[in-house]
Design a protein around this motif. Sequence first.
Motif, PDB file in Angstrom:
ATOM      1  N   ASN A   1      16.346  58.077  36.708  1.00 10.56           N
ATOM      2  CA  ASN A   1      16.155  56.671  37.051  1.00 10.56           C
ATOM      3  C   ASN A   1      16.971  56.234  38.266  1.00 10.56           C
ATOM      4  N   GLY A   2      17.811  57.145  38.769  1.00 15.64           N
ATOM      5  CA  GLY A   2      18.701  56.766  39.867  1.00 15.64           C
ATOM      6  C   GLY A   2      18.087  56.881  41.245  1.00 15.64           C
ATOM      7  N   GLY A   3      16.879  57.430  41.326  1.00 14.31           N
ATOM      8  CA  GLY A   3      16.219  57.560  42.614  1.00 14.31           C
ATOM      9  C   GLY A   3      16.806  58.645  43.498  1.00 14.31           C
ATOM     10  N   PHE A   4      17.492  59.611  42.910  1.00 16.06           N
ATOM     11  CA  PHE A   4      18.106  60.685  43.689  1.00 16.06           C
ATOM     12  C   PHE A   4      17.069  61.745  44.025  1.00 16.06           C
ATOM     13  N   SER A   5      17.293  62.453  45.137  1.00 16.38           N
ATOM     14  CA  SER A   5      16.312  63.433  45.601  1.00 16.38           C
ATOM     15  C   SER A   5      16.491  64.796  44.947  1.00 16.38           C
ATOM     16  N   GLY A   6      17.644  65.074  44.378  1.00 15.30           N
ATOM     17  CA  GLY A   6      17.871  66.365  43.742  1.00 15.30           C
ATOM     18  C   GLY A   6      19.344  66.595  43.502  1.00 15.30           C
ATOM     19  N   THR A   7      19.642  67.766  42.971  1.00 16.85           N
ATOM     20  CA  THR A   7      21.044  68.140  42.757  1.00 16.85           C
ATOM     21  C   THR A   7      21.432  69.220  43.751  1.00 16.85           C
ATOM     22  N   PRO A   8      22.671  69.204  44.223  1.00 15.25           N
ATOM     23  CA  PRO A   8      23.664  68.177  43.903  1.00 15.25           C
ATOM     24  C   PRO A   8      23.423  66.897  44.698  1.00 15.25           C
TER      25      PRO A   8
ATOM     26  N   LYS B   1      22.304  73.139  27.502  1.00 12.08           N
ATOM     27  CA  LYS B   1      23.324  73.768  26.669  1.00 12.08           C
ATOM     28  C   LYS B   1      24.624  73.981  27.438  1.00 12.08           C
ATOM     29  N   ALA B   2      24.518  74.305  28.721  1.00 12.20           N
ATOM     30  CA  ALA B   2      25.734  74.445  29.528  1.00 12.20           C
ATOM     31  C   ALA B   2      26.420  73.101  29.705  1.00 12.20           C
ATOM     32  N   ALA B   3      25.620  72.047  29.903  1.00  4.85           N
ATOM     33  CA  ALA B   3      26.199  70.712  30.035  1.00  4.85           C
ATOM     34  C   ALA B   3      26.876  70.281  28.744  1.00  4.85           C
ATOM     35  N   ASN B   4      26.253  70.583  27.604  1.00  6.67           N
ATOM     36  CA  ASN B   4      26.882  70.275  26.322  1.00  6.67           C
ATOM     37  C   ASN B   4      28.192  71.036  26.177  1.00  6.67           C
ATOM     38  N   ALA B   5      28.189  72.321  26.562  1.00  7.40           N
ATOM     39  CA  ALA B   5      29.411  73.111  26.465  1.00  7.40           C
ATOM     40  C   ALA B   5      30.504  72.553  27.368  1.00  7.40           C
ATOM     41  N   ALA B   6      30.118  72.076  28.555  1.00  3.38           N
ATOM     42  CA  ALA B   6      31.099  71.467  29.459  1.00  3.38           C
ATOM     43  C   ALA B   6      31.668  70.190  28.860  1.00  3.38           C
ATOM     44  N   ALA B   7      30.812  69.428  28.171  1.00  2.06           N
ATOM     45  CA  ALA B   7      31.293  68.227  27.487  1.00  2.06           C
ATOM     46  C   ALA B   7      32.235  68.598  26.344  1.00  2.06           C
ATOM     47  N   CYS B   8      31.937  69.705  25.660  1.00  2.00           N
ATOM     48  CA  CYS B   8      32.843  70.200  24.613  1.00  2.00           C
ATOM     49  C   CYS B   8      34.191  70.597  25.218  1.00  2.00           C
TER      50      CYS B   8
ATOM     51  N   GLY C   1      46.409  63.027  43.922  1.00  2.00           N
ATOM     52  CA  GLY C   1      46.221  61.618  43.563  1.00  2.00           C
ATOM     53  C   GLY C   1      45.445  60.822  44.598  1.00  2.00           C
ATOM     54  N   GLN C   2      44.807  61.512  45.548  1.00  6.03           N
ATOM     55  CA  GLN C   2      44.080  60.818  46.612  1.00  6.03           C
ATOM     56  C   GLN C   2      42.597  60.647  46.307  1.00  6.03           C
ATOM     57  N   LEU C   3      42.106  61.367  45.326  1.00  6.69           N
ATOM     58  CA  LEU C   3      40.668  61.351  45.037  1.00  6.69           C
ATOM     59  C   LEU C   3      40.424  61.384  43.537  1.00  6.69           C
ATOM     60  N   LYS C   4      39.475  60.561  43.110  1.00 11.08           N
ATOM     61  CA  LYS C   4      38.979  60.621  41.743  1.00 11.08           C
ATOM     62  C   LYS C   4      37.536  61.119  41.802  1.00 11.08           C
ATOM     63  N   VAL C   5      37.200  62.058  40.927  1.00 11.75           N
ATOM     64  CA  VAL C   5      35.839  62.593  40.877  1.00 11.75           C
ATOM     65  C   VAL C   5      35.185  62.182  39.564  1.00 11.75           C
ATOM     66  N   GLU C   6      33.948  61.731  39.663  1.00 10.32           N
ATOM     67  CA  GLU C   6      33.161  61.405  38.478  1.00 10.32           C
ATOM     68  C   GLU C   6      31.982  62.363  38.414  1.00 10.32           C
ATOM     69  N   TYR C   7      32.010  63.251  37.432  1.00 13.49           N
ATOM     70  CA  TYR C   7      30.955  64.248  37.284  1.00 13.49           C
ATOM     71  C   TYR C   7      29.870  63.720  36.353  1.00 13.49           C
ATOM     72  N   HIS C   8      28.631  63.829  36.815  1.00 14.90           N
ATOM     73  CA  HIS C   8      27.460  63.468  36.012  1.00 14.90           C
ATOM     74  C   HIS C   8      26.594  64.715  35.881  1.00 14.90           C
ATOM     75  N   LEU C   9      26.120  64.990  34.679  1.00 17.26           N
ATOM     76  CA  LEU C   9      25.402  66.230  34.410  1.00 17.26           C
ATOM     77  C   LEU C   9      23.906  65.981  34.241  1.00 17.26           C
TER      78      LEU C   9
ATOM     79  N   THR D   1      31.447  60.852  43.534  1.00 23.21           N
ATOM     80  CA  THR D   1      30.502  60.922  42.417  1.00 23.21           C
ATOM     81  C   THR D   1      29.590  62.115  42.631  1.00 23.21           C
ATOM     82  N   ILE D   2      29.547  63.026  41.659  1.00 23.46           N
ATOM     83  CA  ILE D   2      28.773  64.260  41.806  1.00 23.46           C
ATOM     84  C   ILE D   2      27.790  64.392  40.644  1.00 23.46           C
ATOM     85  N   TRP D   3      26.510  64.511  40.997  1.00 27.42           N
ATOM     86  CA  TRP D   3      25.467  64.819  40.010  1.00 27.42           C
ATOM     87  C   TRP D   3      25.144  66.298  40.148  1.00 27.42           C
ATOM     88  N   GLU D   4      25.287  67.047  39.062  1.00 27.13           N
ATOM     89  CA  GLU D   4      25.112  68.495  39.110  1.00 27.13           C
ATOM     90  C   GLU D   4      24.320  69.018  37.916  1.00 27.13           C
ATOM     91  N   ASP D   5      23.750  70.203  38.120  1.00 24.36           N
ATOM     92  CA  ASP D   5      23.042  70.946  37.074  1.00 24.36           C
ATOM     93  C   ASP D   5      23.632  72.355  37.097  1.00 24.36           C
TER      94      ASP D   5
END
Length: 257
Positions: A221-228, A145-152, A122-130, A94-98
């Motif tokens: 709300n996730g209590g994370f210290s920063g990105t990534p 805007k970059a995150a929106n473009a990545a979603a596009c 097939g050994q790893l699944k990645v879940e990207y959160h922006l 699971t990766i949180w990125e900006d």
Amino acid sequence: MSEKNRQGKRTAREKLAAEREKHRSRDRRRRALIVGASVVCVLGLAAVIGVVAANAGKDDGSESAGPVVAPSGAQGKDGLAIPVGEDGAKSTLTIWEDFRCPACKAFELAYRDTIHELTEAGQLKVEYHLATIIDGNMGGTGSRKAANAAACAQDAGKFTPYHDVLFTNQPPETDDAFADEDRLIDLAGKVDGLDTTLFQECVKNGRHNSWVEKSNKAFQNGGFSGTPTVLLDGKNIYQDQSMTPAKLKQLVEDADQ
């Protein structure tokens, strides 16, 4: 003792006293300057911390642009994760990125090839959160805007290559170049088949802006210290100073046995 000698000693004592007073005055001025400079530094640091704390995670101030529209294939809670790799993989990263975050770029450049290798095997699944914390801290809209473009790009089935292009071409943190939609569209030209009319309209209309904002709120709300923030099966491996791409690969391969 002659009057002449007494006068000479008085003069010498007076000169010595005057010299000592000069040194004491100089020392007092130096201490005052040091204390004053220290106060300025402390106040300056406090101001910087205050600005960062006040702005951390804020959006650019614009209101949510319409209903939340998740990109195609989004998964997880509230559909906020963009998945890459097979659902049946035994390990999940699971990766949180900006996209404006320099540390995120450093992580991607170091680990990208290993992550691609493991997902393709097939050994790893990645879940990207922006997230959009740099917009809040530095000002601007480039993260969103970059995150929106990545979603596009995800809608077009081109998330991974476009994601990589964005990080490879990341501007300096203080340069809000990704706020320029034409720049984001130009970069899409580096991905085969992505620069289409549908993609351009998605970018310019901010189709997934509200989804990006919701994702950023989940980060806050996730209590994370920063990105990534990088979690392997729930364990924060980015904070593990002994972690390397080779070690990550070994952990995933061991879990796949």
